[in-house]
Structure formats: structure tokens, C-alpha cells
Design a protein around this motif. Structure first.
Motif, PDB file in Angstrom:
ATOM      1  N   PHE A 203       0.833  -1.204   0.000  1.00  0.00           N
ATOM      2  CA  PHE A 203       0.000   0.000   0.000  1.00  0.00           C
ATOM      3  C   PHE A 203       0.864   1.249   0.000  1.00  0.00           C
ATOM      4  O   PHE A 203       0.600   2.202  -0.752  1.00  0.00           O
ATOM      5  CB  PHE A 203      -0.924  -0.017   1.219  1.00  0.00           C
ATOM      6  N   VAL A 204       1.913   1.258   0.819  1.00  0.00           N
ATOM      7  CA  VAL A 204       2.800   2.419   0.895  1.00  0.00           C
ATOM      8  C   VAL A 204       3.546   2.611  -0.429  1.00  0.00           C
ATOM      9  O   VAL A 204       3.657   3.729  -0.941  1.00  0.00           O
ATOM     10  CB  VAL A 204       3.790   2.268   2.068  1.00  0.00           C
ATOM     11  N   VAL A 205       4.061   1.523  -0.982  1.00  0.00           N
ATOM     12  CA  VAL A 205       4.784   1.622  -2.258  1.00  0.00           C
ATOM     13  C   VAL A 205       3.862   2.175  -3.352  1.00  0.00           C
ATOM     14  O   VAL A 205       4.275   3.003  -4.179  1.00  0.00           O
ATOM     15  CB  VAL A 205       5.340   0.243  -2.674  1.00  0.00           C
ATOM     16  N   ARG A 206       2.609   1.761  -3.326  1.00  0.00           N
ATOM     17  CA  ARG A 206       1.672   2.183  -4.371  1.00  0.00           C
ATOM     18  C   ARG A 206       1.198   3.626  -4.206  1.00  0.00           C
ATOM     19  O   ARG A 206       0.531   4.154  -5.094  1.00  0.00           O
ATOM     20  CB  ARG A 206       0.471   1.220  -4.409  1.00  0.00           C
ATOM     21  N   LEU A 207       1.529   4.240  -3.093  1.00  0.00           N
ATOM     22  CA  LEU A 207       1.293   5.680  -2.974  1.00  0.00           C
ATOM     23  C   LEU A 207       2.191   6.430  -3.962  1.00  0.00           C
ATOM     24  O   LEU A 207       1.846   7.515  -4.442  1.00  0.00           O
ATOM     25  CB  LEU A 207       1.592   6.152  -1.554  1.00  0.00           C
ATOM     26  N   ILE A 208       3.338   5.851  -4.257  1.00  0.00           N
ATOM     27  CA  ILE A 208       4.300   6.461  -5.189  1.00  0.00           C
ATOM     28  C   ILE A 208       4.212   5.818  -6.566  1.00  0.00           C
ATOM     29  O   ILE A 208       4.210   6.503  -7.590  1.00  0.00           O
ATOM     30  CB  ILE A 208       5.732   6.321  -4.638  1.00  0.00           C
ATOM     31  N   TYR A 209       4.130   4.488  -6.571  1.00  0.00           N
ATOM     32  CA  TYR A 209       4.068   3.741  -7.832  1.00  0.00           C
ATOM     33  C   TYR A 209       2.811   2.885  -7.847  1.00  0.00           C
ATOM     34  O   TYR A 209       2.829   1.729  -7.404  1.00  0.00           O
ATOM     35  CB  TYR A 209       5.293   2.843  -8.000  1.00  0.00           C
ATOM     36  N   PRO A 210       1.689   3.424  -8.313  1.00  0.00           N
ATOM     37  CA  PRO A 210       0.482   2.599  -8.449  1.00  0.00           C
ATOM     38  C   PRO A 210       0.755   1.381  -9.331  1.00  0.00           C
ATOM     39  O   PRO A 210       1.713   1.371 -10.116  1.00  0.00           O
ATOM     40  CB  PRO A 210      -0.522   3.546  -9.109  1.00  0.00           C
ATOM     41  N   THR A 211      -0.064   0.348  -9.185  1.00  0.00           N
ATOM     42  CA  THR A 211       0.139  -0.858  -9.981  1.00  0.00           C
ATOM     43  C   THR A 211       0.131  -0.501 -11.460  1.00  0.00           C
ATOM     44  O   THR A 211      -0.653   0.324 -11.924  1.00  0.00           O
ATOM     45  CB  THR A 211      -0.957  -1.893  -9.707  1.00  0.00           C
ATOM     46  N   GLY A 212       1.037  -1.131 -12.197  1.00  0.00           N
ATOM     47  CA  GLY A 212       1.167  -0.847 -13.621  1.00  0.00           C
ATOM     48  C   GLY A 212       2.190   0.216 -13.947  1.00  0.00           C
ATOM     49  O   GLY A 212       2.419   0.514 -15.120  1.00  0.00           O
ATOM     50  N   THR A 213       2.815   0.789 -12.918  1.00  0.00           N
ATOM     51  CA  THR A 213       3.793   1.849 -13.153  1.00  0.00           C
ATOM     52  C   THR A 213       5.120   1.513 -12.481  1.00  0.00           C
ATOM     53  O   THR A 213       5.179   0.713 -11.551  1.00  0.00           O
ATOM     54  CB  THR A 213       3.289   3.198 -12.620  1.00  0.00           C
ATOM     55  N   GLY A 214       6.169   2.165 -12.986  1.00  0.00           N
ATOM     56  CA  GLY A 214       7.493   1.980 -12.407  1.00  0.00           C
ATOM     57  C   GLY A 214       8.557   2.186 -13.457  1.00  0.00           C
ATOM     58  O   GLY A 214       8.282   2.139 -14.658  1.00  0.00           O
ATOM     59  N   PRO A 215       9.784   2.406 -13.046  1.00  0.00           N
ATOM     60  CA  PRO A 215      10.868   2.639 -14.006  1.00  0.00           C
ATOM     61  C   PRO A 215      11.214   1.371 -14.773  1.00  0.00           C
ATOM     62  O   PRO A 215      11.144   0.264 -14.234  1.00  0.00           O
ATOM     63  CB  PRO A 215      12.032   3.087 -13.107  1.00  0.00           C
ATOM     64  N   LEU A 216      11.568   1.540 -16.051  1.00  0.00           N
ATOM     65  CA  LEU A 216      12.017   0.427 -16.901  1.00  0.00           C
ATOM     66  C   LEU A 216      11.015  -0.729 -16.917  1.00  0.00           C
ATOM     67  O   LEU A 216      11.380  -1.900 -16.977  1.00  0.00           O
ATOM     68  CB  LEU A 216      13.396  -0.059 -16.448  1.00  0.00           C
ATOM     69  N   GLU A 217       9.736  -0.370 -16.866  1.00  0.00           N
ATOM     70  CA  GLU A 217       8.624  -1.325 -16.942  1.00  0.00           C
ATOM     71  C   GLU A 217       8.578  -2.297 -15.767  1.00  0.00           C
ATOM     72  O   GLU A 217       7.935  -3.342 -15.835  1.00  0.00           O
ATOM     73  CB  GLU A 217       8.646  -2.083 -18.271  1.00  0.00           C
TER      74      GLU A 217
END
Length: 385
Positions: A203-217
Motif C-alpha cells: 500500500f505504501v509503495v503504491r502511494l508512489i508507484y500505483p500498480t502498472g507503473t514503475g521505471p524500466l517497466e
């Protein structure tokens, strides 16, 4: 490497007979991956190279396929990481750091580069841009310029390279100074605590990177469970956890997984999902928290149940299962263009989306394995694949 040679490890592992169940799980997960991506093409939430339905029209097919992909997403890539790391200790100790690392880089790196620069771009071009620009122009604008990335499903290989490097660094730093104490398979209370903590971290990580997002896919919103299961695979091999899963625990967590499946759609409905108020991918909201806490219980329940089931029922091999296992890695690499090809072939045909999904999934699986078998006949292919 998740695609290992069973014979190579006989003698290194006490339960020689039980190596086959890991191969069979790997085949099952690879087939499930093909069905998973086809589901997104025909209505499930998520992104895919080519989609053949209007997902803004929420209907029974969209809802059903979205639940299916949500359940799959909760466990199947994490289980791939678990299997991937399971033989790390044995392989590292047998080969040494340099041979272990170089072997992994070859088996992961060459397929990764092949997909990134050949399979991925050509599939995207054919699916979306073949009528707008030439393949050469597409490469010039988007590939060689690195304007877009084309990891696709090989993000798993990308992540596996990072995990391998970290593992080798860890082993190099600790050398023989660290001795792992005896650890029994986690009990029910421990698993509940792990699931809760894992959900809160996600939940905390997804505050910054919602599912489907992130660097270099790399979809970092899912990585808390991937990291945990990667580490669990290493521990499981050293501690022989797969010999210790209590039957009572298996039964309990099987029903935990089954019971939790309808909880997600019910929770979304109660929080406004039917009115189009859907934002469970991330952010500071009740749906995101609900989804993050739901996933680990499904994940642990299905993985424990699947490992136990395959150990009991699929602890063997035959000509067909051996052939499927040998070709599974190649299927992983080539399935996107094959799914796209069949999706285009059925585009415009007046059939319900759910029927197209079933047909295209079946055809894609068949062609993937046949095509993989042919590819592996090429010179030197089997050294990598």
C-alpha cells in the motif's frame, strides 16, 4: 534460472523424485501467463499490446476477466520468482560465483536483448503502427532513440538479473561468516502476520508507484511480494521447506484463498465500483488499501496449495510433460506476437468477447509450444533456451 534442467540437479538435492513437480508448476504458470495476457486483450483490467474490446463498457465479461487476472496477478509471477531462486544456493555452491553469474547472465541477458530489440518492437509496430509508418522508421523514432522501452514480459528477466547480482554480492560479502539457523516452515500465525505486513508495505509503495507503473517497466507496486518470495525460495531450498508443509496448514490456506476471491469484487462494489468509482491501483484511498491487503492472503493461500497439490499429484514426468517443460522458457518469450496475431485474426468476427478469449487462448497456447519447439531446433538455441 527458472527454466532449469532437472537432470542437472539430480544428486544435488535429496528428493530427486520431487524435482519434476517444479517443472510441472512452471509449465502451468507459463500457460496461465498466455491466458492472462489474452484476458487483458478481451476485457480484463490492465494494459496489453493490442486490446479488442471497449473496456469503458463494464459488463459481466469485463468483471469476470478482471477478477481472473487479479487473482493470477496476486501469485503467479511471485511463484515464478520463488522457483527461480529455489536452486540458487545449490547452483552457486556447485559452480562458484563467476560461473554462476556468467551462466545466469547468458541465459537471462540474451533472451532479454532479443525481445527488447526484435520481438517486442516488431510486435508493437505490427499491432499498432504498420499502417502509419514503416518498420525502419518505427525503429528510428522509437527503438534506437530509446524513446520507448520494450521490455514487455521480459521485465521478469530484467528483474531476475538485478536479483542475481544482489544475491552474488550478498554471498561475496558474507562468505562463510553467516550460518543460517534451522527454520521450520512458517506456522499459521506467522503467515497471517507476513500477509498483513506485506499488504501494508505494498500500500505504501503504491502511494508512489500505483500498480502498472514503475521505471524500466518494473511494476514496483507488486515487488514487495516478489522480493519476499524470491528470498523465501532460497530459504526453502536450504531448510527443505517443501518437505515440511503441514497438511492442516495446507487445508486452511486453501480455504483462505478460495474464501478471499469474492471479497475483492464485493469490496469494490461496496466502495462505489459499480458507479465507475474505481481507483484500487494506488493512492491514499480505501480501495487501494483493500486491494493491497487482499492480495497477500490470496498469494500465500494459492502458492501453498499449489505447491502441496503438485507435490502430491504431479511428482512425475512423461514424454508430453518433458516436452512442455523444455519449451516453456521459449513460450514465455514468443507468446506476445502470437497472441497479437490471433487477436487480429479474430478482430471483426461477430462473437462474444468471452468466446474469443477462450478460442484465442487455446490457439495461442498450441502455436506457442509448437513454435517454441521449432525455434529450439535452431543452431545454438538450446544453449540459451
Amino acid at each position: 534460472m527458472i527454466w532449469y534442467d532437472v537432470e542437472k540437479y539430480k544428486g544435488d538435492y535429496k528428493l530427486n523424485q520431487r524435482l519434476f513437480f517444479l517443472d510441472n508448476i512452471r509449465v502451468f504458470l507459463t500457460i496461465l501467463l498466455v491466458i492472462f495476457h489474452t484476458s487483458i486483450a478481451y476485457g480484463a483490467a490492465g494494459s496489453w499490446i493490442l486490446e479488442d474490446v471497449d473496456k469503458s463498457d463494464v459488463n459481466a465479461t469485463v468483471a469476470l476477466l478482471t477478477i481472473f487476472t487479479a487473482v493470477c496477478q496476486s501469485f503467479f509471477m511471485g511463484l515464478f520468482f520463488f522457483i527461480s531462486s529455489y536452486f540458487f544456493p545449490t547452483s552457486y555452491e556447485k559452480k562458484g560465483a563467476f560461473r554462476f553469474l556468467s551462466g545466469r547472465l547468458v541465459r537471462l541477458g540474451i533472451p532479454l536483448l532479443t525481445y527488447y530489440f526484435v520481438i517486442g518492437p516488431m510486435t508493437v509496430w505490427f499491432a499498432k503502427f504498420r499502417d502509419q509508418q514503416t518498420l525502419v522508421q518505427f525503429y528510428k523514432d522509437n527503438v534506437w532513440s530509446f524513446r520507448w522501452t520494450f521490455f514487455g514480459p521480459t521485465w521478469f528477466l530484467e528483474a531476475s538479473i538485478y536479483f542475481t547480482l544482489l544475491y552474488v554480492l550478498f554471498r561475496f560479502v558474507i562468505r562463510d561468516r553467516f550460518k543460517m539457523r534451522s527454520m521450520l516452515f512458517p506456522n499459521g500465525k506467522t503467515l497471517v502476520v507476513v500477509a498483513i505486513v506485506l499488504g501494508l508495505i505494498a500500500f505504501v509503495v503504491r502511494l508512489i508507484y500505483p500498480t502498472g507503473t514503475g521505471p524500466l517497466e518494473l511494476q514496483l507496486g507488486y515487488f514487495p511480494s516478489y522480493i519476499l518470495l524470491f528470498i523465501a525460495g532460497i530459504i526453502a531450498q536450504k531448510q527443505r521447506w517443501l518437505e515440511q508443509i503441514p497438511e492442516k496448514l495446507q487445508r486452511i490456506w486453501k480455504w483462505v484463498a478460495i474464501g478471499m476471491i469474492p471479497v475483492l469484487p464485493l469490496g469494490l462494489i461496496l466502495t462505489g465500483g459499480l458507479e465507475g468509482d474505481v481507483h484500487f491501483e494506488g493512492g491514499f484511498n480505501i480501495q487501494a488499501l483493500f486491494y493491497a491487503m487482499w492480495e497477500p492472503f490470496i498469494c500465500l493461500g494459492i502458492i501453498i496449495s499449489m505447491l502441496s497439490f503438485f507435490i502430491r499429484r504431479f511428482n512425475k514426468t512423461n514424454v508430453l510433460s518433458k516436452w512442455l517443460s523444455e519449451n516453456a522458457y521459449t513460450v514465455y518469450l514468443i507468446h506476445p506476437p502470437i497472441i497479437v496475431g490471433w487477436t487480429l485474426a479474430f478482430h471483426g468476427i461477430d462473437l462474444p468477447a468471452i468466446i474469443k478469449w477462450i478460442i484465442v487462448s487455446a490457439l495461442s497456447i498450441a502455436v506457442c509450444f509448437i513454435g517454441a519447439s521449432v525455434i529450439r531446433m535452431l543452431p545454438y538455441a538450446r544453449r540459451v533456451l
